[in-house]
Design a protein around this motif. Sequence first.
Motif, PDB file in Angstrom:
ATOM      1  N   HIS A  69       0.793  -1.120  -0.244  1.00  0.00           N
ATOM      2  CA  HIS A  69       0.289  -0.027   0.671  1.00  0.00           C
ATOM      3  C   HIS A  69       0.637   0.762  -0.267  1.00  0.00           C
ATOM      4  CE1 HIS A  69      -3.459  -2.509   0.897  1.00  0.00           C
ATOM      5  NE2 HIS A  69      -2.930  -3.161   2.102  1.00  0.00           N
ATOM      6  N   PRO A  70       1.749   1.316  -1.106  1.00  0.00           N
ATOM      7  CA  PRO A  70       2.221   2.637  -1.002  1.00  0.00           C
ATOM      8  C   PRO A  70       1.858   3.790  -0.704  1.00  0.00           C
ATOM      9  CG  PRO A  70       2.588   1.680  -2.719  1.00  0.00           C
ATOM     10  CD  PRO A  70       1.502   0.645  -2.203  1.00  0.00           C
ATOM     11  N   GLY A  71       0.512   4.002  -1.742  1.00  0.00           N
ATOM     12  CA  GLY A  71      -0.181   5.480  -1.548  1.00  0.00           C
ATOM     13  C   GLY A  71       0.008   6.079  -2.660  1.00  0.00           C
ATOM     14  N   ASN A  72       0.272   7.580  -2.543  1.00  0.00           N
ATOM     15  CA  ASN A  72       0.267   7.831  -3.730  1.00  0.00           C
ATOM     16  C   ASN A  72       1.930   9.030  -3.745  1.00  0.00           C
ATOM     17  OD1 ASN A  72       0.523  11.108  -5.222  1.00  0.00           O
ATOM     18  ND2 ASN A  72      -1.827  10.677  -5.749  1.00  0.00           N
ATOM     19  N   PRO A  73       2.959   8.934  -5.417  1.00  0.00           N
ATOM     20  CA  PRO A  73       4.077   8.352  -4.840  1.00  0.00           C
ATOM     21  C   PRO A  73       4.284  10.375  -4.140  1.00  0.00           C
ATOM     22  CG  PRO A  73       3.441   8.498  -7.277  1.00  0.00           C
ATOM     23  CD  PRO A  73       2.403   8.606  -6.875  1.00  0.00           C
ATOM     24  N   THR A  79      -4.123   6.888  -2.344  1.00  0.00           N
ATOM     25  CA  THR A  79      -4.895   7.120  -3.722  1.00  0.00           C
ATOM     26  C   THR A  79      -3.721   6.066  -5.128  1.00  0.00           C
ATOM     27  OG1 THR A  79      -3.361   8.901  -5.153  1.00  0.00           O
ATOM     28  CG2 THR A  79      -6.076   8.970  -3.975  1.00  0.00           C
ATOM     29  N   PRO A  80      -4.546   5.003  -6.043  1.00  0.00           N
ATOM     30  CA  PRO A  80      -3.527   4.468  -6.511  1.00  0.00           C
ATOM     31  C   PRO A  80      -2.432   5.312  -7.265  1.00  0.00           C
ATOM     32  CG  PRO A  80      -5.200   4.341  -7.309  1.00  0.00           C
ATOM     33  CD  PRO A  80      -5.229   5.615  -6.063  1.00  0.00           C
ATOM     34  N   TYR A 437       3.129  17.006 -11.338  1.00  0.00           N
ATOM     35  CA  TYR A 437       2.465  16.274 -12.876  1.00  0.00           C
ATOM     36  C   TYR A 437       0.922  16.705 -12.850  1.00  0.00           C
ATOM     37  CZ  TYR A 437       7.329  15.649 -13.255  1.00  0.00           C
ATOM     38  OH  TYR A 437       8.518  15.319 -13.482  1.00  0.00           O
ATOM     39  N   PRO A 438       0.004  16.379 -14.004  1.00  0.00           N
ATOM     40  CA  PRO A 438      -1.276  15.691 -14.108  1.00  0.00           C
ATOM     41  C   PRO A 438      -1.063  14.447 -13.158  1.00  0.00           C
ATOM     42  CG  PRO A 438      -0.307  16.679 -15.662  1.00  0.00           C
ATOM     43  CD  PRO A 438       1.021  16.473 -15.185  1.00  0.00           C
ATOM     44  N   ASP A 439      -2.612  14.269 -12.608  1.00  0.00           N
ATOM     45  CA  ASP A 439      -2.556  13.364 -12.000  1.00  0.00           C
ATOM     46  C   ASP A 439      -4.452  12.312 -11.902  1.00  0.00           C
ATOM     47  OD1 ASP A 439      -2.962  10.944  -9.820  1.00  0.00           O
ATOM     48  OD2 ASP A 439      -1.353  11.656  -8.175  1.00  0.00           O
ATOM     49  N   VAL A 440      -4.526  11.588 -12.912  1.00  0.00           N
ATOM     50  CA  VAL A 440      -5.353  11.257 -13.586  1.00  0.00           C
ATOM     51  C   VAL A 440      -6.964  10.771 -12.120  1.00  0.00           C
ATOM     52  CG1 VAL A 440      -5.083  11.813 -15.086  1.00  0.00           C
ATOM     53  CG2 VAL A 440      -5.254   9.553 -13.994  1.00  0.00           C
ATOM     54  N   ALA A 445      -7.148  16.906  -7.170  1.00  0.00           N
ATOM     55  CA  ALA A 445      -5.724  17.796  -7.817  1.00  0.00           C
ATOM     56  C   ALA A 445      -5.934  19.426  -8.377  1.00  0.00           C
ATOM     57  CB  ALA A 445      -4.958  16.868  -9.046  1.00  0.00           C
ATOM     58  N   ASP A 446      -7.196  19.671  -8.405  1.00  0.00           N
ATOM     59  CA  ASP A 446      -7.468  20.713  -8.728  1.00  0.00           C
ATOM     60  C   ASP A 446      -7.545  21.897  -7.799  1.00  0.00           C
ATOM     61  OD1 ASP A 446      -7.946  20.219 -11.763  1.00  0.00           O
ATOM     62  OD2 ASP A 446      -9.248  20.232 -11.270  1.00  0.00           O
ATOM     63  N   ARG A 447      -8.099  21.166  -6.838  1.00  0.00           N
ATOM     64  CA  ARG A 447      -8.482  22.290  -5.392  1.00  0.00           C
ATOM     65  C   ARG A 447      -6.460  21.894  -4.569  1.00  0.00           C
ATOM     66  NH1 ARG A 447      -9.268  20.333  -0.387  1.00  0.00           N
ATOM     67  NH2 ARG A 447      -9.621  18.711  -0.696  1.00  0.00           N
ATOM     68  N   ARG A 448      -5.764  21.252  -4.828  1.00  0.00           N
ATOM     69  CA  ARG A 448      -4.387  21.681  -4.430  1.00  0.00           C
ATOM     70  C   ARG A 448      -4.034  22.366  -5.319  1.00  0.00           C
ATOM     71  NH1 ARG A 448      -1.844  17.672  -0.530  1.00  0.00           N
ATOM     72  NH2 ARG A 448      -4.193  16.033   0.419  1.00  0.00           N
TER      73      ARG A 448
END
Length: 503
Positions: A69-73, A79-80, A437-440, A445-448
């Motif tokens: 379970h690495p989480g967002n890099p 998130t995946p 980077y864009p993260d789908v 992501a937009d709020r951050r």
Amino acid sequence: MHTTTSDTAPEQRTAAPRHPVARAGRISAQGAAALVLVLLLLVVVRLPWAGDLGMHAATVERLRHGLLHPGNPLIDADTPSPYYSPWTLLLGIVAKLTGLSVFVVLRLGALAGLALLVTGVHRYVRTLTAHRAAPALALLSLLFLWGPALFSWSGFLGLNSLALTVSYPSVCALGLTFHFWAWLTRAARGPIGWGAGAGLGVLWAVILLCHQFTGVVATLGGLAMVAGARPARATLLRLGTGLLPGLLVLWLWPYYDFFALFSAGGDLEAVHRSLYRDLAGRFGYVLLGVVALGFRLRRDRRDPLALFFALGVLMVAAGGLTGHYSWGRALPAALIPAQLAAALQAVSAGRWALRRGWACVLLVALVAGAWTQAGTLGYVVRRDALPGAVAAKYREPWAGYQWIVRAGVRYGDVVMARRFPARQIPAYGPYTVAPGYPDVFLPDADRREAAMKRYFEAGTGDGERRAILRAYGARWVVGGAPAPWLHKTAVGPRGQVLYRVAP
């Protein structure tokens, strides 16, 4: 239907002519290819930082700390991520078992990816011709037959691009792709078992998971090679059935939903729009390969390289016409077959004088392409030791952000930083507020991104800035205006300031 069980078609099994000039040409091509490989090996030692290196380093680092379970890099969120591929998982396991630093592991990955690429090109070219000079010429064409304008992007095989991306999953995926094409071409020419079909399907899925755009190129090439081989019905059935285990691997991959990538939105299109600019400058010398493809098409209306090129052009053109600019990442599907065709034309059957003339033209194009990318030498030779004209082509790599770790930033800390630093900081273990980077797969992501921009705006008050930091748990800030609750901790390259956020 026509079938052949040999590795090369009958008309392609031509031995290298025993002519002194031909022998000298073969030795020269092999020697030049060997020198280029030595250069790339030295580049691996340097591992110049540019582009997405920070993303891949962060991915390996997260897997080292949590394989399951690495989480967002990049972001402190569960998130995946499509960057968790079979290749980065393997590197993460190596990092965890050996305790080596992430950049040492990336260097080892670069060596393995480069080996896969070189052996893959050799194996695939040998399915097209038995000429001993062909693999070296093909490698040189893939690296140098580009254009007068420098172009670098992951998944593209120009020398400068490869030097900057050699540790990326895209290089591993390209190497596996050439092996996939070689295996598929041989399988399509003769009877195969069900196991071979399943193995090809699994390899296809691994390529797609390692680098999705290269997976598209592999798929288009695979379709062309099957169509060009004219396989028997039983062989075609086994190849088609082999897609099922490949689709199963894609469906079961636990780190992200592969099929959800098809709904990726506008961020990817905006990023890739630039791929459609200055096509002549970036790829002008490839027109020589297009001419060679015309010769091949005259000899065989189902030539696999010509079919491959046509599929690539159609997909890239469709992307430009419909606004799906990310389809421009399929450009290697048009470039690779043309580059290979240009190399193969120099050793093809026919009159010796014509081959020699073509080889001279190809040599001029390769030299011109090499000059465009001459700045790559700067990654292994000091800039002040390069001739002035070469030094002018050299582009300084990024400096990196290891200095913030020395100043006290720890693994898992959250750092407020603008987009450019955010592309590098996670490589050392910290997270950033907004992804670089864009993260789908990141829902906010937009709020951050908006919060990060608002924090660094000149008109934002101290109270609002501090509230933004608290909302995202940021303990550090890189850049921006000072404040009473920010303690200046370190100064890095170009005067960047690291602040520690007071409790």
